[in-house]
Design a protein around this motif. Structure first.
Motif, PDB file in Angstrom:
ATOM      1  N   HIS A   1       0.854  -1.185   0.000  1.00  0.00           N
ATOM      2  CA  HIS A   1       0.000   0.000   0.000  1.00  0.00           C
ATOM      3  C   HIS A   1       0.889   1.234   0.000  1.00  0.00           C
TER       4      HIS A   1
ATOM      5  N   ASP B   1      -2.392   1.127   6.411  1.00  0.00           N
ATOM      6  CA  ASP B   1      -3.810   0.832   6.488  1.00  0.00           C
ATOM      7  C   ASP B   1      -4.060  -0.190   7.590  1.00  0.00           C
TER       8      ASP B   1
ATOM      9  N   ASP C   1      -5.695  -6.658  -3.542  1.00  0.00           N
ATOM     10  CA  ASP C   1      -4.810  -5.569  -3.117  1.00  0.00           C
ATOM     11  C   ASP C   1      -4.988  -4.339  -3.991  1.00  0.00           C
TER      12      ASP C   1
ATOM     13  N   ASP D   1      -8.181  -2.559  -2.979  1.00  0.00           N
ATOM     14  CA  ASP D   1      -7.986  -1.778  -1.760  1.00  0.00           C
ATOM     15  C   ASP D   1      -7.262  -0.475  -2.059  1.00  0.00           C
ATOM     16  N   LYS D   2      -6.267  -0.537  -2.937  1.00  0.00           N
ATOM     17  CA  LYS D   2      -5.522   0.674  -3.293  1.00  0.00           C
ATOM     18  C   LYS D   2      -6.412   1.664  -4.037  1.00  0.00           C
TER      19      LYS D   2
ATOM     20  N   ALA E   1      -8.653   3.300  -1.531  1.00  0.00           N
ATOM     21  CA  ALA E   1      -7.912   4.250  -0.702  1.00  0.00           C
ATOM     22  C   ALA E   1      -7.618   5.535  -1.462  1.00  0.00           C
TER      23      ALA E   1
END
Length: 315
Positions: A176, A180, A268, A271-272, A275
């Protein structure tokens, strides 16, 4: 704090958004630009509200808080990311990582709460216009401003204290661009069941209660507006909510799009993306939404810019 007895690592490695060397310069320029736009845009809104007495109303008090939260939110993650790209370093100390996680939680949660408060303000203004100044007196307004900040810090402190009791063993790599909470829990070699349970319960509450308030407020607003006989009256009533409703749709649309719809990409990556949307794109867009769709804000910004231009011409 006794993290020295709880962890055998002193730093984490942030892999960032891409491990391709040729992408780093592009990412640096892109995120530096978005960061500057966000800080300048939200800063201008805060200045315009502070300097224009016509905007010293509850609605703009809440907007100034939202702008400050947006500046703070993007400042918790992007500057460190830019420094890491520039220095070709991926490290962040244990203490700085925990601090970054704490404030990232605070500012995402405060955005959510403030959107609920702003919806309530619009509900009172449209559904109870004659009692607006009685209901939204200075003391209740200050309370509606302070309570979200207190609750947001309580949420962040709860997660942080629960995290500090965990052990971190050999692995210290975070896929990341900032620290997080969910990824930190995955790295821990301790039992994280309590952390995950609290994360689920608190996270669900933080999303549900403000969203329920927003939904209730706009149902009442729509019913009140539909009872207005004149088309011009309906247009004016809806125009006072347009900016806030656009921000709400952007905020919750991001949540639904990222976390509730299946994706073919790697988790992943998802999630990035989420974010980046929460911590970078949404704070950057909010000033444009409020300035372009709000006549009073456009007028205040125009006066602010003219005042700056006037001062720049003075000897």
């Amino acid at each position: 704090m006794h993290q020295g007895n709880q962890t055998t690592i002193s730093e984490f490695l942030l892999l960032g958004l891409s491990n391709q060397a040729e992408h780093q310069r592009l990412l640096f320029v892109l995120f530096l630009g978005m960061y500057l736009v966000t800080v300048v845009g939200n800063g201008l809104i805060i200045l315009a509200i502070g300097l224009d007495s016509c905007l010293h109303t509850p609605m703009y008090l809440f907007l100034a808080n939202l702008s400050f939260a947006d500046i703070s939110s993007i400042s918790t993650s992007v500057p460190k990311m830019l420094v890491n790209i520039q220095t070709k370093s991926q490290s962040i100390s244990y203490e700085n990582c925990i601090t970054q996680m704490y404030f990232s939680i605070v500012f995402v949660v405060i955005d959510n709460f403030l959107l609920g408060v702003m919806a309530y303000d619009r509900f009172v203004a449209i559904c109870h216009p004659l009692n607006y100044m009685t209901i939204m007196q200075p003391r209740p307004c200050i309370l509606l401003t302070v309570v979200p900040w207190v609750l947001s810090n309580i949420v962040a402190l709860t997660h942080t204290l629960l995290l500090l009791r965990l052990w971190f063993c050999e692995s210290n790599t975070l896929s990341h661009f900032f620290c997080d909470l969910a990824l930190l829990l995955k790295l821990s070699c301790s039992d994280t069941m309590i952390n995950e349970l609290v994360l689920f319960i608190v996270g669900l509450s933080v999303i549900t209660f403000p969203f329920a308030l927003i939904l209730f407020s706009y149902i009442c607003i729509i019913r009140a507006v539909l009872r207005i006989s004149s088309t011009e009256g309906k247009r004016k009533a809806f125009s006072t909510c347009a900016s806030h409703l656009t921000v709400v749709l952007l905020f919750y649309g991001t949540i639904v799009g990222v976390y509730f719809f299946p994706s073919s990409t790697h988790p992943d990556d998802k999630d990035k993306i989420g974010a980046v949307l929460f911590t970078v794109v949404t704070p950057m867009m909010n000033p444009f939404i409020y300035s372009l769709r709000n006549k009073d804000m456009k007028g205040a910004l125009r006066k602010l810019i003219n005042r700056k231009s006037f001062f720049s011409l003075m000897p």
